[in-house]
Scaffold this active site. Structure first.
Site, short mmCIF file in Angstrom:
data_model
loop_
_atom_site.label_atom_id
_atom_site.label_comp_id
_atom_site.label_asym_id
_atom_site.label_seq_id
_atom_site.Cartn_x
_atom_site.Cartn_y
_atom_site.Cartn_z
N HIS A 16 -43.43 -12.27 43.09
CA HIS A 16 -43.32 -10.81 43.30
C HIS A 16 -42.62 -10.13 42.12
O HIS A 16 -42.91 -8.97 41.82
CB HIS A 16 -42.53 -10.52 44.57
CG HIS A 16 -43.34 -10.66 45.84
ND1 HIS A 16 -44.46 -9.90 46.09
CD2 HIS A 16 -43.19 -11.46 46.91
CE1 HIS A 16 -44.95 -10.24 47.28
NE2 HIS A 16 -44.21 -11.18 47.80
N GLU A 76 -41.62 -15.87 46.20
CA GLU A 76 -40.80 -14.67 45.94
C GLU A 76 -40.72 -14.38 44.44
O GLU A 76 -40.76 -13.22 44.03
CB GLU A 76 -39.40 -14.84 46.53
CG GLU A 76 -39.37 -15.01 48.05
CD GLU A 76 -40.15 -13.94 48.79
OE1 GLU A 76 -40.19 -12.79 48.35
OE2 GLU A 76 -40.76 -14.28 49.83
CO CO Z 1 -44.44 -12.06 49.62
#
Ligand code: CO
Length: 176
Positions: free
Chosen positions: A139, A136
């Site tokens: 990102h 995450e």
């Molecule tokens: Co992802």
């Protein structure tokens, strides 16, 4: 509110997200919408850029071991340590419907972040927790798990990636 999910090929996913203002009035509704969107798409994690919001926040909700729920809101996270010890685990991503790949990453990390109550945290994570967080976190940096696999594996995914980019893949959840 359920947001459509931005998939591979959308430019916003490649941007470096901006710091969250902890006093932002819209923060709690953004968090609620992110959980609703992630639950609807049956994801384990979701970063704000995946719903078109280029801010440094991601959420996680996954039963990582039987009866053990890993759930959290991570605002302005900072990875201050990554172990040299690595492991390889299979990853998928709501922005890459239908794709999974083995990715090698540090086994453990130290993370500093703010939660949904603006409380500061500083903790170590290992194994699956560290894995989800690192995926995450990427990102927020405009990085993807497919950037971290070897060239031969990526070549094997080429057509699948092109199909996502060309909107030929239609998952059960709404995409942009
Ligand atoms: Co992802």
């Amino acid at each position: 509110m359920i947001y459509p999910i931005f998939t591979y090929g959308e430019n916003i996913l490649r941007e470096k997200a901006k710091d969250v203002d902890l006093h932002d009035e819209g923060l709690s509704s953004l968090i609620a919408d992110m959980f609703e969107t992630m639950d609807n798409a049956r994801g384990a994690g979701l970063a704000a850029p995946q719903i078109g919001v280029s801010k440094r926040i991601f959420i996680v909700e996954e039963e990582i071991r039987p009866g053990e729920l890993f759930k959290g809101v991570f605002i302005n996270p900072k990875i201050s340590f990554s172990s040299s010890h690595t492991n390889s685990l299979t990853e998928g991503c709501l922005s890459f419907p239908g794709i999974s790949a083995s990715v090698v990453r540090p086994y453990s990390i130290h993370l500093e972040w703010y939660d949904e109550n603006k409380k500061f945290h500083s903790e170590n994570f290992g194994d699956i927790e560290a894995r989800i967080i690192q995926h995450e976190y990427d990102h927020l940096e405009g990085m993807f798990f497919i950037d971290r696999i070897d060239a031969i594996d990526r070549l094997k995914l080429f057509m699948s990636l092109e199909n996502i980019r060309n909107k030929k893949v239609k998952p059960f959840y709404a995409i942009v």
